[in-house]
Design an enzyme around this catalytic site. Sequence first.
Site, mmCIF file in Angstrom:
data_model
loop_
_atom_site.group_PDB
_atom_site.id
_atom_site.type_symbol
_atom_site.label_atom_id
_atom_site.label_comp_id
_atom_site.label_asym_id
_atom_site.label_seq_id
_atom_site.Cartn_x
_atom_site.Cartn_y
_atom_site.Cartn_z
ATOM 1 N N GLY A 240 -54.416 40.928 -9.424
ATOM 2 C CA GLY A 240 -54.032 42.243 -8.915
ATOM 3 C C GLY A 240 -53.507 42.183 -7.489
ATOM 4 N N CYS A 241 -54.129 41.377 -6.661
ATOM 5 C CA CYS A 241 -53.712 41.264 -5.259
ATOM 6 C C CYS A 241 -52.352 40.589 -5.149
ATOM 7 C CB CYS A 241 -54.764 40.507 -4.463
ATOM 8 S SG CYS A 241 -56.340 41.396 -4.431
#
Length: 166
Positions: free
Chosen positions: A54-55
Amino acid sequence: MSPTPAKPLPGMPAEGSTAPDFTLPDQDGSDFSLREARGEWLVLYFYPRADTPGCTTQACSVRDHAGDYEAAGARVVGVSPDDVAAVKKFADKHELDFTLLADADHAVAEEYGTWTEKSMYGNKYWGVQRATFLIDPDGQVARVFPKVQPKKHDGLVLAALAELIS
Protein backbone atom coordinates in the site's frame (compact mmCIF):
# COMPACT_ATOMS: atom_id res chain seq x y z
CA MET A 1 -16.00 20.72 -5.52
CA SER A 2 -13.83 18.14 -3.77
CA PRO A 3 -15.37 15.52 -1.51
CA THR A 4 -15.60 16.52 2.12
CA PRO A 5 -12.82 14.77 4.03
CA ALA A 6 -13.71 12.57 6.95
CA LYS A 7 -13.66 14.03 10.44
CA PRO A 8 -10.13 13.95 11.91
CA LEU A 9 -9.48 11.13 14.33
CA PRO A 10 -9.06 12.00 18.02
CA GLY A 11 -5.64 13.52 18.61
CA MET A 12 -5.22 14.77 15.04
CA PRO A 13 -4.79 18.51 14.47
CA ALA A 14 -8.09 20.05 13.49
CA GLU A 15 -8.66 22.02 10.33
CA GLY A 16 -7.85 25.67 11.02
CA SER A 17 -5.31 24.87 13.75
CA THR A 18 -1.59 25.55 13.51
CA ALA A 19 0.28 22.51 12.23
CA PRO A 20 2.64 21.17 14.91
CA ASP A 21 6.23 22.04 14.01
CA PHE A 22 8.87 19.32 13.91
CA THR A 23 12.32 18.47 12.58
CA LEU A 24 13.13 15.04 11.14
CA PRO A 25 15.88 13.60 8.94
CA ASP A 26 15.04 13.03 5.30
CA GLN A 27 16.11 10.14 3.10
CA ASP A 28 19.56 11.70 2.72
CA GLY A 29 20.00 12.29 6.46
CA SER A 30 19.49 16.06 6.18
CA ASP A 31 17.17 17.75 8.64
CA PHE A 32 13.78 18.96 7.40
CA SER A 33 11.74 21.31 9.58
CA LEU A 34 8.09 22.05 8.94
CA ARG A 35 8.83 25.75 9.23
CA GLU A 36 10.98 25.38 6.06
CA ALA A 37 7.76 24.85 4.12
CA ARG A 38 6.22 28.15 5.18
CA GLY A 39 5.21 30.20 2.18
CA GLU A 40 4.07 27.18 0.16
CA TRP A 41 1.31 24.58 0.28
CA LEU A 42 2.45 21.35 1.89
CA VAL A 43 0.97 17.88 1.50
CA LEU A 44 2.15 16.05 4.62
CA TYR A 45 1.28 12.40 4.47
CA PHE A 46 1.92 9.66 7.01
CA TYR A 47 2.37 6.09 5.83
CA PRO A 48 2.87 2.90 7.87
CA ARG A 49 6.05 1.38 6.45
CA ALA A 50 8.41 1.87 3.53
CA ASP A 51 8.27 -0.61 0.67
CA THR A 52 5.06 -2.38 1.68
CA PRO A 53 2.39 -2.80 -1.03
CA GLY A 54 0.00 0.00 0.00
CA CYS A 55 2.79 2.44 0.84
CA THR A 56 4.53 1.71 -2.46
CA THR A 57 1.27 2.25 -4.38
CA GLN A 58 0.75 5.59 -2.64
CA ALA A 59 4.35 6.82 -3.02
CA CYS A 60 4.62 5.83 -6.68
CA SER A 61 1.32 7.57 -7.39
CA VAL A 62 2.63 10.74 -5.74
CA ARG A 63 5.77 10.40 -7.89
CA ASP A 64 3.65 9.93 -11.03
CA HIS A 65 1.53 13.01 -10.18
CA ALA A 66 4.55 15.23 -9.44
CA GLY A 67 3.61 17.60 -12.26
CA ASP A 68 0.09 18.00 -10.87
CA TYR A 69 1.43 18.84 -7.40
CA GLU A 70 3.92 21.26 -8.91
CA ALA A 71 1.17 22.92 -10.96
CA ALA A 72 -0.85 23.32 -7.75
CA GLY A 73 2.16 24.92 -6.07
CA ALA A 74 2.34 22.16 -3.44
CA ARG A 75 5.30 20.34 -1.96
CA VAL A 76 4.78 16.71 -0.92
CA VAL A 77 6.47 15.22 2.15
CA GLY A 78 5.94 11.65 3.36
CA VAL A 79 6.59 10.50 6.94
CA SER A 80 7.01 6.93 8.19
CA PRO A 81 8.28 5.32 11.40
CA ASP A 82 11.20 3.82 9.47
CA ASP A 83 14.86 4.74 9.98
CA VAL A 84 16.81 6.83 7.47
CA ALA A 85 18.38 3.79 5.79
CA ALA A 86 14.99 2.19 5.11
CA VAL A 87 13.52 5.43 3.79
CA LYS A 88 16.58 5.97 1.54
CA LYS A 89 16.35 2.43 0.16
CA PHE A 90 12.61 2.93 -0.54
CA ALA A 91 13.20 6.28 -2.27
CA ASP A 92 16.03 4.92 -4.41
CA LYS A 93 14.28 1.67 -5.34
CA HIS A 94 11.17 3.47 -6.62
CA GLU A 95 12.87 6.66 -7.86
CA LEU A 96 10.82 8.82 -5.52
CA ASP A 97 11.76 12.43 -6.21
CA PHE A 98 10.08 14.03 -3.22
CA THR A 99 10.99 14.30 0.45
CA LEU A 100 10.55 11.29 2.71
CA LEU A 101 11.15 11.67 6.44
CA ALA A 102 12.25 9.11 9.00
CA ASP A 103 10.24 9.29 12.23
CA ALA A 104 11.93 6.27 13.82
CA ASP A 105 10.74 7.07 17.36
CA HIS A 106 7.26 7.94 15.98
CA ALA A 107 7.21 11.18 18.00
CA VAL A 108 5.87 13.23 15.08
CA ALA A 109 3.27 10.56 14.25
CA GLU A 110 2.13 10.78 17.88
CA GLU A 111 1.96 14.58 17.67
CA TYR A 112 -0.22 14.34 14.55
CA GLY A 113 -2.45 11.64 16.03
CA THR A 114 -1.45 9.03 13.46
CA TRP A 115 0.32 6.66 15.90
CA THR A 116 -2.54 4.38 16.85
CA GLU A 117 -3.35 0.95 18.15
CA LYS A 118 -4.16 -1.36 15.27
CA SER A 119 -5.39 -4.91 14.98
CA MET A 120 -4.62 -7.62 12.45
CA TYR A 121 -5.77 -11.23 12.70
CA GLY A 122 -6.77 -10.62 16.31
CA ASN A 123 -3.34 -9.30 17.28
CA LYS A 124 -3.09 -5.74 18.57
CA TYR A 125 -0.05 -3.59 17.86
CA TRP A 126 0.91 0.07 17.49
CA GLY A 127 1.62 1.66 14.13
CA VAL A 128 0.97 4.58 11.83
CA GLN A 129 -2.57 5.19 10.60
CA ARG A 130 -2.33 6.40 7.02
CA ALA A 131 -3.42 10.07 6.94
CA THR A 132 -2.75 13.25 4.98
CA PHE A 133 -2.72 16.87 6.11
CA LEU A 134 -2.86 19.85 3.73
CA ILE A 135 -0.98 22.71 5.34
CA ASP A 136 -1.37 26.20 3.94
CA PRO A 137 1.47 28.69 3.36
CA ASP A 138 0.88 30.22 6.81
CA GLY A 139 1.32 26.86 8.57
CA GLN A 140 -2.38 26.23 9.24
CA VAL A 141 -4.02 22.84 8.72
CA ALA A 142 -6.37 23.41 5.79
CA ARG A 143 -7.63 19.83 5.32
CA VAL A 144 -7.29 16.49 7.07
CA PHE A 145 -7.73 13.15 5.32
CA PRO A 146 -7.70 10.38 7.96
CA LYS A 147 -7.53 6.75 6.85
CA VAL A 148 -6.85 7.71 3.23
CA GLN A 149 -6.74 4.85 0.72
CA PRO A 150 -3.49 4.63 -1.30
CA LYS A 151 -5.20 4.42 -4.70
CA LYS A 152 -7.53 7.35 -3.96
CA HIS A 153 -4.99 9.60 -2.23
CA ASP A 154 -3.86 11.79 -5.12
CA GLY A 155 -7.33 12.36 -6.51
CA LEU A 156 -8.66 13.55 -3.15
CA VAL A 157 -5.65 15.69 -2.32
CA LEU A 158 -5.33 17.32 -5.73
CA ALA A 159 -9.08 18.09 -5.84
CA ALA A 160 -8.86 19.69 -2.39
CA LEU A 161 -5.81 21.74 -3.41
CA ALA A 162 -7.61 22.96 -6.54
CA GLU A 163 -10.57 24.03 -4.42
CA LEU A 164 -8.48 25.70 -1.73
CA ILE A 165 -6.15 27.55 -4.07
CA SER A 166 -8.85 28.82 -6.47
